[in-house]
Design a protein around this motif. Sequence first.
Motif, PDB file in Angstrom:
ATOM      1  N   HIS A  74      70.673  -3.404  25.515  1.00 32.49           N
ATOM      2  CA  HIS A  74      71.953  -2.932  24.968  1.00 32.49           C
ATOM      3  C   HIS A  74      73.137  -3.656  25.585  1.00 32.49           C
ATOM      4  O   HIS A  74      74.223  -3.680  25.025  1.00 32.49           O
ATOM      5  N   VAL A  75      72.936  -4.239  26.742  1.00 29.61           N
ATOM      6  CA  VAL A  75      74.021  -4.954  27.413  1.00 29.61           C
ATOM      7  C   VAL A  75      74.251  -6.316  26.759  1.00 29.61           C
ATOM      8  O   VAL A  75      75.362  -6.666  26.377  1.00 29.61           O
ATOM      9  N   CYS A  76      73.165  -7.076  26.573  1.00 24.46           N
ATOM     10  CA  CYS A  76      73.282  -8.406  25.954  1.00 24.46           C
ATOM     11  C   CYS A  76      73.165  -8.358  24.438  1.00 24.46           C
ATOM     12  O   CYS A  76      73.399  -9.362  23.781  1.00 24.46           O
ATOM     13  N   GLN A  77      72.743  -7.212  23.912  1.00 24.22           N
ATOM     14  CA  GLN A  77      72.512  -7.097  22.473  1.00 24.22           C
ATOM     15  C   GLN A  77      71.472  -8.110  21.983  1.00 24.22           C
ATOM     16  O   GLN A  77      71.605  -8.700  20.913  1.00 24.22           O
ATOM     17  N   THR A  78      70.464  -8.333  22.802  1.00 21.15           N
ATOM     18  CA  THR A  78      69.411  -9.256  22.390  1.00 21.15           C
ATOM     19  C   THR A  78      68.035  -8.598  22.552  1.00 21.15           C
ATOM     20  O   THR A  78      67.892  -7.630  23.297  1.00 21.15           O
ATOM     21  N   GLN A  79      67.080  -9.180  21.884  1.00 21.86           N
ATOM     22  CA  GLN A  79      65.708  -8.723  22.041  1.00 21.86           C
ATOM     23  C   GLN A  79      65.003  -9.645  23.008  1.00 21.86           C
ATOM     24  O   GLN A  79      65.279 -10.837  23.052  1.00 21.86           O
ATOM     25  N   PHE A  80      64.106  -9.071  23.777  1.00 17.53           N
ATOM     26  CA  PHE A  80      63.316  -9.906  24.684  1.00 17.53           C
ATOM     27  C   PHE A  80      61.904  -9.367  24.764  1.00 17.53           C
ATOM     28  O   PHE A  80      61.645  -8.207  24.428  1.00 17.53           O
ATOM     29  N   GLN A  81      61.009 -10.247  25.194  1.00 17.19           N
ATOM     30  CA  GLN A  81      59.616  -9.868  25.301  1.00 17.19           C
ATOM     31  C   GLN A  81      59.303  -9.521  26.741  1.00 17.19           C
ATOM     32  O   GLN A  81      59.336 -10.391  27.606  1.00 17.19           O
ATOM     33  N   PRO A  82      59.039  -8.252  27.021  1.00 15.13           N
ATOM     34  CA  PRO A  82      58.768  -7.878  28.410  1.00 15.13           C
ATOM     35  C   PRO A  82      57.376  -8.330  28.836  1.00 15.13           C
ATOM     36  O   PRO A  82      56.501  -8.522  27.993  1.00 15.13           O
ATOM     37  N   THR A  83      57.184  -8.493  30.113  1.00 14.76           N
ATOM     38  CA  THR A  83      55.831  -8.725  30.603  1.00 14.76           C
ATOM     39  C   THR A  83      55.171  -7.361  30.713  1.00 14.76           C
ATOM     40  O   THR A  83      55.815  -6.333  30.501  1.00 14.76           O
ATOM     41  N   GLN A  84      53.910  -7.341  31.089  1.00 14.34           N
ATOM     42  CA  GLN A  84      53.169  -6.085  31.003  1.00 14.34           C
ATOM     43  C   GLN A  84      53.803  -4.910  31.751  1.00 14.34           C
ATOM     44  O   GLN A  84      53.843  -3.803  31.265  1.00 14.34           O
ATOM     45  N   TRP A  85      54.307  -5.160  32.937  1.00  8.65           N
ATOM     46  CA  TRP A  85      54.840  -4.043  33.732  1.00  8.65           C
ATOM     47  C   TRP A  85      56.340  -4.153  33.938  1.00  8.65           C
ATOM     48  O   TRP A  85      56.936  -3.345  34.630  1.00  8.65           O
ATOM     49  N   ASP A  86      56.942  -5.186  33.409  1.00  9.36           N
ATOM     50  CA  ASP A  86      58.332  -5.449  33.722  1.00  9.36           C
ATOM     51  C   ASP A  86      59.188  -5.415  32.463  1.00  9.36           C
ATOM     52  O   ASP A  86      59.096  -6.303  31.618  1.00  9.36           O
ATOM     53  N   TYR A  87      59.997  -4.372  32.367  1.00  9.66           N
ATOM     54  CA  TYR A  87      60.833  -4.214  31.177  1.00  9.66           C
ATOM     55  C   TYR A  87      62.282  -4.556  31.468  1.00  9.66           C
ATOM     56  O   TYR A  87      63.199  -3.972  30.941  1.00  9.66           O
ATOM     57  N   GLU A  88      62.451  -5.550  32.350  1.00  9.00           N
ATOM     58  CA  GLU A  88      63.785  -5.943  32.735  1.00  9.00           C
ATOM     59  C   GLU A  88      64.263  -7.074  31.836  1.00  9.00           C
ATOM     60  O   GLU A  88      63.522  -8.010  31.564  1.00  9.00           O
ATOM     61  N   CYS A  89      65.506  -6.988  31.390  1.00  7.43           N
ATOM     62  CA  CYS A  89      66.078  -8.043  30.558  1.00  7.43           C
ATOM     63  C   CYS A  89      66.164  -9.339  31.367  1.00  7.43           C
ATOM     64  O   CYS A  89      66.697  -9.339  32.471  1.00  7.43           O
ATOM     65  N   PRO A  90      65.625 -10.427  30.832  1.00  9.19           N
ATOM     66  CA  PRO A  90      65.631 -11.691  31.593  1.00  9.19           C
ATOM     67  C   PRO A  90      67.036 -12.267  31.773  1.00  9.19           C
ATOM     68  O   PRO A  90      67.268 -13.092  32.649  1.00  9.19           O
ATOM     69  N   THR A  91      67.986 -11.829  30.949  1.00 12.13           N
ATOM     70  CA  THR A  91      69.333 -12.391  31.024  1.00 12.13           C
ATOM     71  C   THR A  91      70.218 -11.641  32.017  1.00 12.13           C
ATOM     72  O   THR A  91      70.862 -12.247  32.873  1.00 12.13           O
ATOM     73  N   CYS A  92      70.235 -10.312  31.909  1.00  8.07           N
ATOM     74  CA  CYS A  92      71.168  -9.540  32.754  1.00  8.07           C
ATOM     75  C   CYS A  92      70.465  -8.597  33.722  1.00  8.07           C
ATOM     76  O   CYS A  92      71.115  -7.859  34.446  1.00  8.07           O
ATOM     77  N   GLN A  93      69.133  -8.602  33.720  1.00  6.53           N
ATOM     78  CA  GLN A  93      68.320  -7.775  34.628  1.00  6.53           C
ATOM     79  C   GLN A  93      68.521  -6.264  34.436  1.00  6.53           C
ATOM     80  O   GLN A  93      68.293  -5.476  35.342  1.00  6.53           O
ATOM     81  N   THR A  94      68.989  -5.870  33.269  1.00  7.71           N
ATOM     82  CA  THR A  94      69.082  -4.441  32.976  1.00  7.71           C
ATOM     83  C   THR A  94      67.704  -3.941  32.531  1.00  7.71           C
ATOM     84  O   THR A  94      67.022  -4.611  31.766  1.00  7.71           O
ATOM     85  N   TRP A  95      67.342  -2.784  33.056  1.00  9.59           N
ATOM     86  CA  TRP A  95      66.083  -2.166  32.678  1.00  9.59           C
ATOM     87  C   TRP A  95      66.213  -1.606  31.264  1.00  9.59           C
ATOM     88  O   TRP A  95      67.164  -0.910  30.954  1.00  9.59           O
ATOM     89  N   SER A  96      65.260  -1.926  30.413  1.00  9.90           N
ATOM     90  CA  SER A  96      65.333  -1.421  29.051  1.00  9.90           C
ATOM     91  C   SER A  96      64.039  -0.761  28.640  1.00  9.90           C
ATOM     92  O   SER A  96      62.962  -1.295  28.872  1.00  9.90           O
ATOM     93  N   MET A  97      64.128   0.420  28.074  1.00 13.19           N
ATOM     94  CA  MET A  97      62.943   1.041  27.502  1.00 13.19           C
ATOM     95  C   MET A  97      63.107   1.186  25.996  1.00 13.19           C
ATOM     96  O   MET A  97      62.426   1.978  25.355  1.00 13.19           O
TER      97      MET A  97
END
Length: 113
Positions: A74-97
């Motif tokens: 929601h911070v970057c308004q982008t979609q990203f592919q999380p790794t298996q246990w890591d749902y952190e945005c690769p751009t801004c490091q915000t946790w997203s569920m």
Amino acid sequence: MHEVGLMENALAIALNYASRERASRIEQITLRIGDLSGVEPDALRFAFDVVTQGTIAERAKLIVESCPTLCFCHVCQTQFQPTQWDYECPTCQTWSMAIVQGKELELTSLEVS
Ligand SMILES: [Zn+2]
């Protein structure tokens, strides 16, 4: 095994379509399953063999496509592919569920004759 129930639903949709098309056989069924759906492709194939027995989809080819999990930041308004246990945005490091894809089980294509 919940795959049987899921497969019964998918088969019901396929049979319904086939009867509308006045098809005599279902040749091929393609299912898309999300990585988070909890569905085991092997169990799904087994369930497919069980539920199609005695139907016009018996001996149909089953294609299982898996689709990766996608989250929305929601911070970057982008979609990203999380790794298996890591749902952190690769751009801004915000946790997203906010999972936008990955839980589905859907019938994506059907070939009848
Ligand atoms: Zn972000």
